[in-house]
Design a protein around this motif. Structure first.
Motif, mmCIF file in Angstrom:
data_model
loop_
_atom_site.group_PDB
_atom_site.id
_atom_site.type_symbol
_atom_site.label_atom_id
_atom_site.label_comp_id
_atom_site.label_asym_id
_atom_site.label_seq_id
_atom_site.Cartn_x
_atom_site.Cartn_y
_atom_site.Cartn_z
ATOM 1 N N GLU A 161 2.348 3.015 -12.965
ATOM 2 C CA GLU A 161 0.906 4.016 -13.281
ATOM 3 C C GLU A 161 1.522 5.524 -13.628
ATOM 4 O O GLU A 161 0.730 6.056 -14.215
ATOM 5 C CB GLU A 161 0.115 3.876 -12.123
ATOM 6 C CG GLU A 161 -0.665 2.712 -11.849
ATOM 7 C CD GLU A 161 -1.202 2.721 -10.428
ATOM 8 O OE1 GLU A 161 -0.760 3.391 -9.531
ATOM 9 O OE2 GLU A 161 -2.025 1.599 -10.448
ATOM 10 N N GLN A 162 2.652 5.962 -12.929
ATOM 11 C CA GLN A 162 3.090 7.268 -13.460
ATOM 12 C C GLN A 162 3.601 7.431 -14.990
ATOM 13 O O GLN A 162 3.222 8.302 -15.172
ATOM 14 C CB GLN A 162 4.448 7.378 -12.571
ATOM 15 C CG GLN A 162 4.173 7.767 -10.949
ATOM 16 C CD GLN A 162 3.090 9.094 -10.532
ATOM 17 O OE1 GLN A 162 1.837 8.751 -10.530
ATOM 18 N NE2 GLN A 162 3.467 10.044 -10.840
ATOM 19 N N ARG A 186 2.681 1.644 -3.436
ATOM 20 C CA ARG A 186 1.733 1.716 -4.510
ATOM 21 C C ARG A 186 1.211 3.358 -4.355
ATOM 22 O O ARG A 186 0.803 3.995 -5.477
ATOM 23 C CB ARG A 186 0.380 0.886 -4.088
ATOM 24 C CG ARG A 186 -0.811 1.396 -5.039
ATOM 25 C CD ARG A 186 -0.456 0.329 -6.438
ATOM 26 N NE ARG A 186 -1.617 0.716 -7.424
ATOM 27 C CZ ARG A 186 -2.574 0.199 -7.622
ATOM 28 N NH1 ARG A 186 -2.735 -0.926 -7.052
ATOM 29 N NH2 ARG A 186 -3.461 0.491 -8.642
ATOM 30 N N ARG A 187 1.061 3.736 -3.155
ATOM 31 C CA ARG A 187 0.724 5.312 -3.141
ATOM 32 C C ARG A 187 1.962 6.289 -3.308
ATOM 33 O O ARG A 187 2.045 7.589 -3.342
ATOM 34 C CB ARG A 187 0.002 5.635 -2.101
ATOM 35 C CG ARG A 187 0.418 5.618 -0.735
ATOM 36 C CD ARG A 187 -0.254 5.916 0.541
ATOM 37 N NE ARG A 187 0.344 6.046 1.526
ATOM 38 C CZ ARG A 187 0.947 6.946 2.222
ATOM 39 N NH1 ARG A 187 1.101 8.077 1.673
ATOM 40 N NH2 ARG A 187 1.526 6.930 3.402
ATOM 41 N N GLY A 188 3.176 5.745 -3.462
ATOM 42 C CA GLY A 188 4.203 6.506 -3.736
ATOM 43 C C GLY A 188 5.169 7.042 -2.556
ATOM 44 O O GLY A 188 5.795 8.230 -2.441
ATOM 45 N N ALA A 189 4.640 6.631 -1.486
ATOM 46 C CA ALA A 189 5.143 6.972 -0.212
ATOM 47 C C ALA A 189 6.699 6.682 -0.017
ATOM 48 O O ALA A 189 7.229 5.532 -0.451
ATOM 49 C CB ALA A 189 4.347 6.534 1.169
ATOM 50 N N TYR A 194 6.636 -3.527 -0.473
ATOM 51 C CA TYR A 194 6.836 -2.050 -0.710
ATOM 52 C C TYR A 194 7.314 -2.043 -2.178
ATOM 53 O O TYR A 194 6.963 -1.050 -3.020
ATOM 54 C CB TYR A 194 7.784 -1.413 0.084
ATOM 55 C CG TYR A 194 8.157 -0.105 0.102
ATOM 56 C CD1 TYR A 194 7.190 0.850 0.465
ATOM 57 C CD2 TYR A 194 9.425 0.354 -0.349
ATOM 58 C CE1 TYR A 194 7.620 2.241 0.231
ATOM 59 C CE2 TYR A 194 9.657 1.552 -0.580
ATOM 60 C CZ TYR A 194 8.660 2.643 -0.169
ATOM 61 O OH TYR A 194 8.877 3.798 -0.712
ATOM 62 N N GLN A 231 0.932 -0.949 -0.092
ATOM 63 C CA GLN A 231 0.154 -0.027 -0.039
ATOM 64 C C GLN A 231 0.832 1.247 0.040
ATOM 65 O O GLN A 231 0.550 2.371 -0.822
ATOM 66 C CB GLN A 231 -0.938 0.046 1.155
ATOM 67 C CG GLN A 231 -2.040 -0.838 1.126
ATOM 68 C CD GLN A 231 -2.817 -1.172 2.541
ATOM 69 O OE1 GLN A 231 -2.665 -0.306 3.532
ATOM 70 N NE2 GLN A 231 -3.730 -1.892 2.551
ATOM 71 N N GLU A 232 1.787 1.425 0.784
ATOM 72 C CA GLU A 232 2.862 2.456 0.903
ATOM 73 C C GLU A 232 3.463 2.612 -0.272
ATOM 74 O O GLU A 232 3.717 3.804 -1.058
ATOM 75 C CB GLU A 232 3.792 2.309 2.014
ATOM 76 C CG GLU A 232 3.037 2.300 3.616
ATOM 77 C CD GLU A 232 2.406 3.694 3.953
ATOM 78 O OE1 GLU A 232 3.096 4.573 4.012
ATOM 79 O OE2 GLU A 232 1.255 3.423 4.334
ATOM 80 N N GLY A 255 4.788 -2.854 -4.543
ATOM 81 C CA GLY A 255 3.872 -1.599 -4.730
ATOM 82 C C GLY A 255 4.584 -0.402 -5.566
ATOM 83 O O GLY A 255 3.887 0.497 -6.410
ATOM 84 N N GLN A 256 5.753 -0.122 -5.466
ATOM 85 C CA GLN A 256 6.549 0.881 -6.025
ATOM 86 C C GLN A 256 6.523 0.619 -7.473
ATOM 87 O O GLN A 256 6.416 1.424 -8.262
ATOM 88 C CB GLN A 256 7.971 1.013 -5.576
ATOM 89 C CG GLN A 256 8.173 1.699 -4.289
ATOM 90 C CD GLN A 256 9.725 1.945 -3.967
ATOM 91 O OE1 GLN A 256 10.544 1.095 -4.138
ATOM 92 N NE2 GLN A 256 10.031 3.103 -3.870
ATOM 93 N N TYR A 260 3.332 1.519 -8.875
ATOM 94 C CA TYR A 260 3.255 3.158 -8.714
ATOM 95 C C TYR A 260 3.880 3.715 -9.944
ATOM 96 O O TYR A 260 3.403 4.570 -10.726
ATOM 97 C CB TYR A 260 3.752 3.723 -7.518
ATOM 98 C CG TYR A 260 3.841 4.997 -7.416
ATOM 99 C CD1 TYR A 260 2.739 5.999 -7.164
ATOM 100 C CD2 TYR A 260 4.968 5.797 -7.624
ATOM 101 C CE1 TYR A 260 2.842 7.317 -7.231
ATOM 102 C CE2 TYR A 260 5.058 7.094 -7.567
ATOM 103 C CZ TYR A 260 4.117 7.824 -7.200
ATOM 104 O OH TYR A 260 4.211 9.178 -7.417
#
Length: 163
Positions: free
Chosen positions: A123-124, A92-95, A113, A89-90, A116-117, A120
């Motif tokens: 998607e970017q 994926r949201r780019g945190a 992580y 989750q972290e 998810g990255q 992300y």
């Protein structure tokens, strides 16, 4: 707005008191359930040194945090944060990851992580390509419009009767 000022004040090391900057409310300081505050901070992925910010927030009310209760709560809470699902989750949201997971939990968290990255970043990249596609469409529409105007002008110029 207050949050932005708070972050600026902290970032600059300002000694000014800025309203809305406290990590805890007066009631939370006075109630002093430091174990539960530690659980919440751990679950949210804060580093254990957040206790220093709580100490500062509660100093105004002459309340000193219970370091041992806070640390015990944080230790319990960080386990809920340092999971592969939360890592995903972290990422994926780019945190960014603040290296808060203890070594036994970190590997699994980082696997999620990194996955998810990757999503992300893809998607970017997709958004960038969609924006580029829209820019190109706009350029084509603009060129078509210019070409249409030039053709119209040329037709009027050549179809005019000569004198």
């Amino acid at each position: 707005m207050n949050r932005k000022l708070c972050l600026m004040g902290i970032g600059l090391g300002s000694a000014l008191v800025i309203t809305g900057c406290a990590t805890l409310s007066k009631d939370q300081c006075l109630m002093g359930d430091w174990y539960e505050i530690g659980v919440q901070d751990g679950t949210a992925g804060y580093a254990p040194d957040r206790l220093a910010q709580h100490r500062e927030a509660c100093a105004e009310y002459r309340v000193r945090p219970d370091r041992e209760a806070y640390q015990a709560g944080w230790d319990d809470g960080i386990g809920a944060y340092c999971t592969p699902e939360r890592g995903y989750q972290e990422g994926r949201r780019g945190a960014s990851y603040g290296q808060v997971c203890p070594p036994p939990l970190e590997w699994a968290f980082l696997q999620g992580y990194r996955n998810g990255q990757q999503v992300y970043q893809q998607e970017q990249r997709l958004r960038q390509l969609e924006q580029e596609k829209e820019r190109k469409r706009q350029e084509i529409r603009q060129r078509d419009e210019e070409r249409r105007k030039a053709d119209d002008h040329q037709r009027r110029h050549h179809s005019s009767p000569s004198t």
